[in-house]
Design a protein around this motif. Structure first.
Motif, PDB file in Angstrom:
ATOM      1  N   ALA A   1       0.828  -1.209   0.000  1.00  0.00           N
ATOM      2  CA  ALA A   1       0.000   0.000   0.000  1.00  0.00           C
ATOM      3  C   ALA A   1       0.862   1.258   0.000  1.00  0.00           C
ATOM      4  O   ALA A   1       0.553   2.237  -0.699  1.00  0.00           O
ATOM      5  CB  ALA A   1      -0.925  -0.007   1.214  1.00  0.00           C
ATOM      6  N   LEU A   2       1.956   1.233   0.752  1.00  0.00           N
ATOM      7  CA  LEU A   2       2.816   2.408   0.858  1.00  0.00           C
ATOM      8  C   LEU A   2       3.652   2.639  -0.392  1.00  0.00           C
ATOM      9  O   LEU A   2       3.855   3.787  -0.811  1.00  0.00           O
ATOM     10  CB  LEU A   2       3.743   2.258   2.071  1.00  0.00           C
ATOM     11  CG  LEU A   2       3.091   2.239   3.454  1.00  0.00           C
ATOM     12  CD1 LEU A   2       4.155   2.044   4.526  1.00  0.00           C
ATOM     13  CD2 LEU A   2       2.302   3.520   3.703  1.00  0.00           C
TER      14      LEU A   2
ATOM     15  N   LYS B   1      -0.405  -1.894  -7.475  1.00  0.00           N
ATOM     16  CA  LYS B   1      -0.486  -3.332  -7.239  1.00  0.00           C
ATOM     17  C   LYS B   1      -1.615  -3.651  -6.277  1.00  0.00           C
ATOM     18  O   LYS B   1      -2.389  -4.585  -6.500  1.00  0.00           O
ATOM     19  CB  LYS B   1       0.835  -3.873  -6.676  1.00  0.00           C
ATOM     20  CG  LYS B   1       0.791  -5.374  -6.377  1.00  0.00           C
ATOM     21  CD  LYS B   1       1.971  -5.854  -5.539  1.00  0.00           C
ATOM     22  CE  LYS B   1       3.219  -5.991  -6.354  1.00  0.00           C
ATOM     23  NZ  LYS B   1       4.297  -6.690  -5.593  1.00  0.00           N
ATOM     24  N   LEU B   2      -1.734  -2.877  -5.194  1.00  0.00           N
ATOM     25  CA  LEU B   2      -2.795  -3.115  -4.216  1.00  0.00           C
ATOM     26  C   LEU B   2      -4.168  -2.962  -4.868  1.00  0.00           C
ATOM     27  O   LEU B   2      -5.070  -3.767  -4.632  1.00  0.00           O
ATOM     28  CB  LEU B   2      -2.665  -2.155  -3.044  1.00  0.00           C
ATOM     29  CG  LEU B   2      -3.689  -2.355  -1.916  1.00  0.00           C
ATOM     30  CD1 LEU B   2      -3.426  -3.676  -1.195  1.00  0.00           C
ATOM     31  CD2 LEU B   2      -3.655  -1.197  -0.926  1.00  0.00           C
ATOM     32  N   ALA B   3      -4.322  -1.921  -5.702  1.00  0.00           N
ATOM     33  CA  ALA B   3      -5.604  -1.697  -6.373  1.00  0.00           C
ATOM     34  C   ALA B   3      -5.935  -2.863  -7.299  1.00  0.00           C
ATOM     35  O   ALA B   3      -7.093  -3.312  -7.368  1.00  0.00           O
ATOM     36  CB  ALA B   3      -5.550  -0.390  -7.158  1.00  0.00           C
ATOM     37  N   ALA B   4      -4.932  -3.380  -8.007  1.00  0.00           N
ATOM     38  CA  ALA B   4      -5.164  -4.523  -8.901  1.00  0.00           C
ATOM     39  C   ALA B   4      -5.500  -5.778  -8.109  1.00  0.00           C
ATOM     40  O   ALA B   4      -6.364  -6.568  -8.516  1.00  0.00           O
ATOM     41  CB  ALA B   4      -3.927  -4.762  -9.768  1.00  0.00           C
ATOM     42  N   MET B   5      -4.830  -5.980  -6.970  1.00  0.00           N
ATOM     43  CA  MET B   5      -5.088  -7.154  -6.134  1.00  0.00           C
ATOM     44  C   MET B   5      -6.539  -7.215  -5.655  1.00  0.00           C
ATOM     45  O   MET B   5      -7.087  -8.284  -5.452  1.00  0.00           O
ATOM     46  CB  MET B   5      -4.149  -7.141  -4.919  1.00  0.00           C
ATOM     47  CG  MET B   5      -2.720  -7.527  -5.229  1.00  0.00           C
ATOM     48  SD  MET B   5      -1.531  -6.983  -3.971  1.00  0.00           S
ATOM     49  CE  MET B   5      -2.261  -7.594  -2.454  1.00  0.00           C
ATOM     50  N   GLU B   6      -7.151  -6.038  -5.495  1.00  0.00           N
ATOM     51  CA  GLU B   6      -8.525  -5.986  -5.001  1.00  0.00           C
ATOM     52  C   GLU B   6      -9.529  -5.594  -6.074  1.00  0.00           C
ATOM     53  O   GLU B   6     -10.719  -5.446  -5.773  1.00  0.00           O
ATOM     54  CB  GLU B   6      -8.614  -5.019  -3.822  1.00  0.00           C
ATOM     55  CG  GLU B   6      -8.243  -5.648  -2.500  1.00  0.00           C
ATOM     56  CD  GLU B   6      -9.142  -6.821  -2.138  1.00  0.00           C
ATOM     57  OE1 GLU B   6     -10.368  -6.688  -2.171  1.00  0.00           O
ATOM     58  OE2 GLU B   6      -8.600  -7.895  -1.828  1.00  0.00           O
TER      59      GLU B   6
END
Length: 509
Positions: A249-250, A255-260
């Motif tokens: 996230a930091l 990547k975090l947005a794609a993971m979710e």
């Protein structure tokens, strides 16, 4: 240097093939070495020959896995020079250091004492043999440490400075690279996942013996040790997974947005416990990303930022930018990147001509935009977005299976301790069937880590399109298929040898 899409795609495919096959062998070694060391410790403390027999049996399966896993690992390191020579040139001063330490310290340590562990039962004292077994476990995990320090740096580059005269990144602070929070969390999460896999492996094989009503005492002892080890390391895995997500996230919000599958950022963002993506969804449109989904409110904000009310940016926010949340758009980053690339070229040109005044001006322009230089090589803004479906399904597969493993360890430990597991056929069949699920979770985790980082070889600094070697794509295609055949043959050989040893059992081992 520009490379054709065909060359880059085949180079990526070959490295992915090698890495995915290699990771079929490594996690079992990471976990099995420690479980074997625990079992041998029980033998040395109790003097019970049954524990010695149990240790030697699992040590034999460890040896098979260790030997075959070695081949894929060596090939993968060579590929940095053959297929990714530009990458090696640009960041070799940093990336090469932990890999060199891994080879000089950890690999030689585990290899040396592996010989004593495997062949020294009747040649050295009990304590010396036990020490060798623990050193193999420590050495194999130290190998993982240095490799994951290198990989963590790729995810979050720190402790270096770009030299405009050589166009290379040079290390400034080794300890900053070593203690990189991304590297630390990645190491702890990765080795604990290996411990979980090894526990599943032992429980599943032991369950097979109970189904066959043979070697029952051996199987029960093995299940108790593996379930205890697996339960403890599963809980640790949850903790390290939380920290890994926080670092993503930091440092890697896309990547975090794609993971979710998160396109529109929000406060109190939820985690999708279960969902199916709509393949028609595109960046910037008004379609719902999911055909249907079930969310846990606020969980993503807490997972990513340890704050239930935190704003989690989505793909559209990161693409288009947001003044409110201080997010620069991808097109803006690309423009700054192109300015940096042009200024670097001008600096080298003016310096070569001896025009130091203009060279200094160009250098200042470059330094002002250097942080976005990697974006200057992207062809279009959409290139900055990883494969959403691949990242989303891989992440949720990993998390879902990890939850199941935790439950399995609790149940198997309870029934093994109460000496009732041999009567629970449904549980025994589940334990056997879970072995391949452990490998699926492992591969899914690496897909999240690596595919989710795309298009970057080095996050925000070096796109994969600029990292590849300038070689004929046909040569990469040919070696891809050669490696595919070789690795498949090695995998089949390992499975056949393992199955043969399992059928023989601990009594005839």
């Amino acid at each position: 240097m520009e490379h054709t899409d065909v060359l880059v795609d085949w180079s990526r495919a070959q490295f992915a093939l090698t890495a995915l096959y290699h990771w079929l062998f490594v996690p079992l070694t990471l976990g099995l070495t420690f479980i074997v060391a625990i079992m041998e410790t029980l033998y040395v403390k109790t003097g019970d020959e049954k524990w010695k027999q149990t240790t030697k049996y699992w040590m034999g399966l460890l040896a098979i896995n260790f030997a075959i896993g070695l081949a894929t690992g060596i090939i993968m390191e060579f590929e940095f020079g053959t297929n990714w020579s530009n990458y090696s040139w640009i960041v070799g001063d940093i990336f090469g250091a932990p890999l060199a330490i891994e080879g000089l310290m950890a690999f030689f340590m585990e290899s040396t004492f592996f010989a004593v562990m495997f062949f020294g039962w009747d040649k050295v004292s009990k304590k010396m043999h036990l020490t060798s077994t623990w050193l193999v476990a420590i050495g194999s995990n130290l190998s993982a440490l240095w490799i994951l320090v290198a990989n963590g740096w790729m995810q979050h580059p720190v402790g270096m400075k770009f030299n405009p005269d050589t166009a290379r990144n040079e290390m400034l602070n080794f300890w900053e690279v070593f203690f990189n929070p991304n590297a630390v969390s990645k190491f702890l999460h990765t080795i604990s996942s290996g411990y979980v896999l090894a526990s599943l492996f032992i429980i599943g094989i032991s369950a097979w013996y109970l189904l066959k009503k043979r070697d029952t005492q051996f199987a029960r002892r093995s299940i108790i040790v593996a379930s205890s080890f697996g339960l403890i390391t599963s809980l640790f895995l949850l903790t390290t997974g939380d920290e890994s997500a926080h670092q993503v996230a930091l440092n890697q919000p896309m990547k975090l947005a794609a993971m979710e599958g998160l396109y529109d950022g929000e406060k109190r963002a939820g985690i999708v416990a279960f969902g199916v993506l709509d393949t028609a969804k595109e960046i910037g449109d008004d379609l719902n990303p999911f055909l249907f989904s079930f969310e846990i409110p606020g969980a993503l904000s807490f997972l990513g930022y340890h704050d239930l009310n935190a704003f989690v940016p989505g793909i559209d926010n990161l693409m288009q930018g947001s003044e409110k949340y201080g997010i620069m758009s991808i097109p803006q980053k690309m423009q700054k990147g192109k300015t940096a690339v042009a200024a670097l070229g001008a600096y080298k040109k003016f310096k070569k001509e001896g025009n130091l005044v203009e060279a200094e001006k160009a250098l200042k322009t470059f330094e002002a935009n250097q942080a976005y230089m990697g974006y200057g090589y992207l062809k279009k803004p959409q290139d900055a977005v990883p494969d959403v479906a691949l990242s989303f399904y891989s992440f949720h597969t990993m998390v879902g299976l990890g939850t199941w493993f935790l439950v399995l360890f609790m149940v198997t430990l309870y029934y093994a301790m109460t000496n009732e597991m041999h009567n629970k056929k449904w549980l025994l069949y589940l334990a056997v069937a879970t072995i391949p699920l452990g490998y699926i979770a492992q591969e899914a985790g690496w897909i999240v880590a690596e595919a989710g980082r795309q298009p970057w070889a080095i996050q925000d600094l070096l796109p994969v399109g600029m990292a590849a070697s300038n070689i004929a794509s046909t040569s990469v295609m040919i070696t891809f298929w050669l490696f595919a055949v070789l690795f498949t043959a090695l995998l089949i050989a390992e499975v056949k040898i393992m199955l043969k040893q399992i059928k023989i059992g601990p009594e005839g081992h």
